[in-house]
Write a protein that holds these residues in place. Structure first.
Motif, PDB file in Angstrom:
ATOM      1  N   TYR A 156       5.907   0.181   4.542  1.00 48.66           N
ATOM      2  CA  TYR A 156       6.409   1.300   5.347  1.00 48.66           C
ATOM      3  C   TYR A 156       7.703   0.888   6.040  1.00 48.66           C
ATOM      4  O   TYR A 156       8.093  -0.291   6.000  1.00 48.66           O
ATOM      5  CB  TYR A 156       5.342   1.728   6.351  1.00 48.66           C
ATOM      6  CG  TYR A 156       4.183   2.428   5.671  1.00 48.66           C
ATOM      7  CD1 TYR A 156       4.176   3.807   5.512  1.00 48.66           C
ATOM      8  CD2 TYR A 156       3.132   1.695   5.134  1.00 48.66           C
ATOM      9  CE1 TYR A 156       3.131   4.447   4.854  1.00 48.66           C
ATOM     10  CE2 TYR A 156       2.087   2.320   4.477  1.00 48.66           C
ATOM     11  CZ  TYR A 156       2.090   3.693   4.336  1.00 48.66           C
ATOM     12  OH  TYR A 156       1.067   4.327   3.675  1.00 48.66           O
ATOM     13  N   ASP A 175       3.496   0.673  -0.804  1.00 44.95           N
ATOM     14  CA  ASP A 175       3.134  -0.731  -0.565  1.00 44.95           C
ATOM     15  C   ASP A 175       3.669  -1.213   0.770  1.00 44.95           C
ATOM     16  O   ASP A 175       3.212  -2.215   1.307  1.00 44.95           O
ATOM     17  CB  ASP A 175       3.694  -1.621  -1.677  1.00 44.95           C
ATOM     18  CG  ASP A 175       3.141  -1.220  -3.025  1.00 44.95           C
ATOM     19  OD1 ASP A 175       2.042  -0.632  -3.044  1.00 44.95           O
ATOM     20  OD2 ASP A 175       3.796  -1.464  -4.039  1.00 44.95           O
ATOM     21  N   GLY A 234      -0.176   0.978  -7.397  1.00 45.86           N
ATOM     22  CA  GLY A 234      -0.842   2.151  -7.958  1.00 45.86           C
ATOM     23  C   GLY A 234      -2.041   2.657  -7.195  1.00 45.86           C
ATOM     24  O   GLY A 234      -2.919   3.303  -7.768  1.00 45.86           O
ATOM     25  N   ASP A 235      -2.102   2.378  -5.882  1.00 48.22           N
ATOM     26  CA  ASP A 235      -3.258   2.874  -5.118  1.00 48.22           C
ATOM     27  C   ASP A 235      -2.975   4.232  -4.481  1.00 48.22           C
ATOM     28  O   ASP A 235      -3.754   4.726  -3.678  1.00 48.22           O
ATOM     29  CB  ASP A 235      -3.692   1.861  -4.058  1.00 48.22           C
ATOM     30  CG  ASP A 235      -2.661   1.689  -2.960  1.00 48.22           C
ATOM     31  OD1 ASP A 235      -1.556   2.260  -3.096  1.00 48.22           O
ATOM     32  OD2 ASP A 235      -2.947   0.994  -1.979  1.00 48.22           O
ATOM     33  N   GLY A 236      -1.862   4.812  -4.872  1.00 55.31           N
ATOM     34  CA  GLY A 236      -1.545   6.142  -4.350  1.00 55.31           C
ATOM     35  C   GLY A 236      -0.875   6.121  -2.995  1.00 55.31           C
ATOM     36  O   GLY A 236      -0.551   7.175  -2.446  1.00 55.31           O
ATOM     37  N   GLN A 237      -0.668   4.953  -2.444  1.00 57.81           N
ATOM     38  CA  GLN A 237      -0.018   4.814  -1.138  1.00 57.81           C
ATOM     39  C   GLN A 237       1.149   3.841  -1.260  1.00 57.81           C
ATOM     40  O   GLN A 237       1.114   2.932  -2.094  1.00 57.81           O
ATOM     41  CB  GLN A 237      -1.012   4.273  -0.098  1.00 57.81           C
ATOM     42  CG  GLN A 237      -2.181   5.199   0.191  1.00 57.81           C
ATOM     43  CD  GLN A 237      -1.771   6.437   0.974  1.00 57.81           C
ATOM     44  OE1 GLN A 237      -0.897   6.380   1.817  1.00 57.81           O
ATOM     45  NE2 GLN A 237      -2.406   7.557   0.679  1.00 57.81           N
ATOM     46  N   GLU A 286       1.727  13.098   4.413  1.00 56.85           N
ATOM     47  CA  GLU A 286       2.101  12.308   3.238  1.00 56.85           C
ATOM     48  C   GLU A 286       3.503  11.727   3.345  1.00 56.85           C
ATOM     49  O   GLU A 286       3.876  10.839   2.580  1.00 56.85           O
ATOM     50  CB  GLU A 286       1.982  13.174   1.980  1.00 56.85           C
ATOM     51  CG  GLU A 286       2.823  14.427   2.026  1.00 56.85           C
ATOM     52  CD  GLU A 286       2.628  15.275   0.776  1.00 56.85           C
ATOM     53  OE1 GLU A 286       2.473  14.686  -0.301  1.00 56.85           O
ATOM     54  OE2 GLU A 286       2.635  16.504   0.890  1.00 56.85           O
TER      55      GLU A 286
END
Lengths: 467, 292
Positions: free
Chosen positions: A207, A205, A200-203, A258
């Motif tokens: 890639y 977890d 939930g940190d907006g990024q 983004e």
């Protein structure tokens, strides 16, 4: 008498302090010793190299050589900068270095940037042709050492094919079939669902790919994997060609905005290894030699990874690329060039070394006749039972050639500068699509090419050769 | 005439060791450097004369300009932050009655004891992306919060970057280098300033204190001289005295690791005489002081 002695003593102490006299005495004595004692080299061949792993692998071959000839092979391992300085120092001064030098690709540029007479290695072209090595060795392995100025100075490279490592556990758990991936667009589409944001940190977890604009070597891998190139066959810098700009714009778009799916993970640090083990990125570009490094340095990943051919940029495109490489050179000052040649030929063509190269370091020999060795078909537990040797060998004929140039490393550095410059500009302007990045990439690559050309043009030695 | 020639010869004979050394180790390398600057070489064996091409090429190379600019920024950043901070720390440590002065001095000086390689590794551990201590701390403290757009112009380029991925060593490498050098060298420079401050003549400090007491709180704004006994110390002369104290303290401190020893003949001379005849320089340092 005693007065005159006192006067002399006073003169001595007035001229220099006792400490200075001791230093002067030591200098004189050591100077005499250095001049008087002849330099004694150990009997046998002297081999200088940069890789301790290679040195360990060569030991059986050196022992066999000693049994056969009665002469030992003395191996010395140096760090790459130290080795480059020693070899260059020897070449400049015209003094003995070693009988054989194994060089890494990026260190040899300066050795070939002067007049042809100054190249300190023996030209091996005739020997290579006479022994049919050009047919026996995979051609792309020769091109980095086959200069348009001085022909071949070496007899092998560790040719590398790049595949991608993917997190097998993650992709299998998500029901993803990696065999459907052919292009980078497929790769992103198929794996994108794995980029969840569970904390939930907006990024995300994790890639999809470990790659960043600062990764010079991987930038080259992607460029060469497509039809990009830095120099043409005549040694001219062609960095600014349109296809290069398109590829740079495309791969940088993976790191921006983004929708980015790449993460900056260092391949050589503990922190980077921890991120790799944590699957912060799911895939990496894997030259064959990197397999050995992963097996040794990240055993936690055993059974959790698999290899696949590198995705192409277009359907039907090349599924492999090349990174790194090394060569064996014989300096002109070698005491016995024939013996050095015989040893290096036996070493590099040895089927036993080919097997050990693969088993220990994951490296595929460029000697094509050894590719039928069953060792390459053996399943590798680290790679989830895959026969990784065969996978790399299947891609070997498609490895892109790299023309030799003394300015190859300069060009790579300027390529990295260009990529960083484009990424910085894009971030400040909020750009991230390949279409928006293309004009920036064109301009940056033109500047990079101009910089390399400026260096090349002012080299009077190249000009004298008519280059 | 003969005598004169003989004298000349003798003079040249005595001069010859110096001249020989001067010619071999100073003039010859200088001339050779000038020649080398106008050559392109590949080791000592291959050289071509290219005139001023090396300079022209350098002047037209954008990378050279960038390197010069980076050097200037780094130097200014280091000088204008490092030295005032070092002086400030030295003045703090020079406060009378400060407990644990030696401990603080050790703390501030200790980065100097580390090798550059370790400093580089430590910096990477602190400032690295993801696993760096600073980014971990920022992420823990601020979480997903980022400054609103345009709050900080320089952060707009990092809108899509979390605190964990903040590129200290990539985008902000120059401030980081200045910061790291600050950490390394501020304590080192502080010891010089501290040695100098501790070497300032006690009488000057006392005079200053008296002057402050007499002049009241507005003394800092005044430039009128308030003379101590002896009538020499003036406000305008202070920088000269500080510089003199620095000179007398720094050189011995460099050589011997301690401030200058007081001259014995100064110890028992009354203050007015010492100040009047200028012999106050080099007198013992007070342990603390009424430093403004």
């Amino acid at each position: 008498m005693s007065t005159s002695r006192t006067r002399i003593g006073a003169l001595w102490t007035e001229a220099l302090s006792p400490g200075a006299w001791i230093i002067a005495l030591l200098a004189i004595v050591s100077g005499v010793i250095v001049v008087a004692m002849p330099v004694r080299r150990a009997p046998g061949l002297e081999l200088w190299m940069f890789s301790p792993e290679h040195a360990n692998m060569y030991k059986p071959a050196t022992e066999a050589w000693q049994k056969q000839t009665g002469e030992p092979v003395n191996i010395s391992v140096f760090g790459i900068p130290a080795l480059a300085r020693r070899v260059m120092g020897g070449f400049f001064a015209g003094i003995e270095t070693a009988d054989l030098v194994e060089c890494e690709r990026q260190m040899v540029g300066p050795m070939f940037s002067g007049p042809l007479d100054s190249v300190g290695f023996v030209d091996l072209t005739d020997r290579i042709k006479a022994e049919g090595l050009l047919e026996r060795i995979n051609p792309p392995s020769f091109t980095p050492w086959t200069s348009c100025r001085a022909d071949a100075s070496a007899c092998r490279t560790t040719s590398t094919r790049c595949c991608s490592r993917t997190g097998r556990t993650s992709s299998r758990a998500a029901g993803i079939d990696m065999s459907t991936v052919e292009t980078w667009a497929d790769f992103e589409r198929v794996l994108r669902p794995l980029m969840a944001d569970k904390n939930g940190d907006g990024q995300p977890d994790r890639y999809l790919l470990g790659f960043w604009e600062t990764h010079m070597d991987n930038l080259e891998v992607l460029l060469l994997g497509e039809t990009g190139r830095l120099f043409d066959a005549d040694g001219r810098c062609v960095m600014a060609q349109e296809r290069n700009a398109e590829i740079v714009a495309e791969v940088l778009s993976w790191c921006l905005g983004e929708w980015r799916f790449c993460a900056d993970i260092n391949e050589w640090t503990n922190a980077g290894h921890a991120q790799t083990i944590d699957a912060y990125a799911l895939a990496f570009l894997m030259p064959d030699w990197m397999c050995g490094i992963w097996m040794e340095q990240m055993p936690q990943l055993s059974g959790k990874v698999k290899l696949m051919p590198m995705p192409a940029f277009e359907p039907g495109g090349r599924r492999t690329s090349v990174r790194g490489g090394s060569m064996m050179g014989i300096p002109k000052t070698a005491r016995d060039v024939d013996a050095a040649w015989a040893f290096s030929r036996d070493l590099y063509l040895s089927p036993d070394l080919a097997r050990r190269l693969f088993e220990t370091n994951g490296i595929i020999t460029p000697v094509r006749e050894h590719w039928s060795n069953p060792v390459f078909d053996e399943p590798r537990p680290f790679f989830s039972g895959q026969a990784t040797g065969r996978l790399y060998i299947e891609q070997a004929p498609n490895v892109p050639p790299r023309p030799a140039s003394p300015y190859y490393r300069t060009a790579l550095l300027r390529l990295q500068d260009a990529a960083v410059s484009v990424a910085e500009q894009a971030r400040s302007k909020g750009l991230s699509s390949p279409k928006d990045l293309l004009p920036l990439a064109r301009k940056a690559l033109e500047e990079a090419q101009a910089s390399v050309e400026r260096q090349m043009d002012r080299n009077v030695f190249l000009a004298e050769d008519g280059r | 005439m003969r005598t004169a020639t003989g004298a000349n010869r003798a003079a040249y004979l005595f001069l010859s060791p110096f001249l020989l050394v001067f010619l071999v180790f100073t003039v010859y390398p200088l001339v050779l450097s000038a020649v080398l600057a106008m050559q392109q070489t590949h080791g000592p064996g291959f050289a071509r004369f290219v005139g001023l091409d090396n300079f022209v090429s350098l002047a037209g190379d954008p990378l050279f300009h960038k390197a010069v600019l980076n050097t200037v920024i780094y130097t200014l950043g280091s000088l204008f932050i490092q030295l005032p901070l070092a002086l400030g720390l030295a003045m703090l440590l020079n406060q009378p009655g400060l407990k644990g002065r030696g401990f603080y001095r050790l703390i501030f000086f200790s980065p100097q004891l580390m090798g550059l390689v370790f400093v580089a590794m430590l910096s990477a551990l602190i400032f690295e992306k993801r696993s760096g201590l600073l980014n971990q701390a920022l992420h823990g403290a601020l979480g997903a919060w980022l400054p609103p757009d345009h709050a900080f112009g320089w952060m707009n380029a990092l809108k899509d970057v979390t605190w964990l991925d903040f590129p200290w060593l990539q985008t902000f490498v120059m401030p980081m280098l200045i910061l790291i050098s600050l950490w390394m060298f501020v304590g080192y420079n502080m010891t010089y300033f501290l040695a100098a401050l501790q070497n300032i003549d006690r009488s000057l400090v006392e005079a200053k204190c008296r002057r402050r007491r007499r002049a009241g709180p507005s003394v800092l704004a005044r430039d009128d001289p308030v003379d101590p006994p002896g009538g020499v110390v003036r406000g305008a002369a202070e920088p000269d005295r500080v510089a003199a104290a620095l000179r007398t303290a720094v050189h011995p401190a460099r050589l011997h690791g301690r401030p200058a020893e007081p001259r014995a003949d100064h110890r028992d001379v009354p203050l007015p005489e010492r100040v009047r005849d200028g012999r106050h320089r080099g007198t013992p340092a007070p342990s603390g002081g009424c430093w403004p």
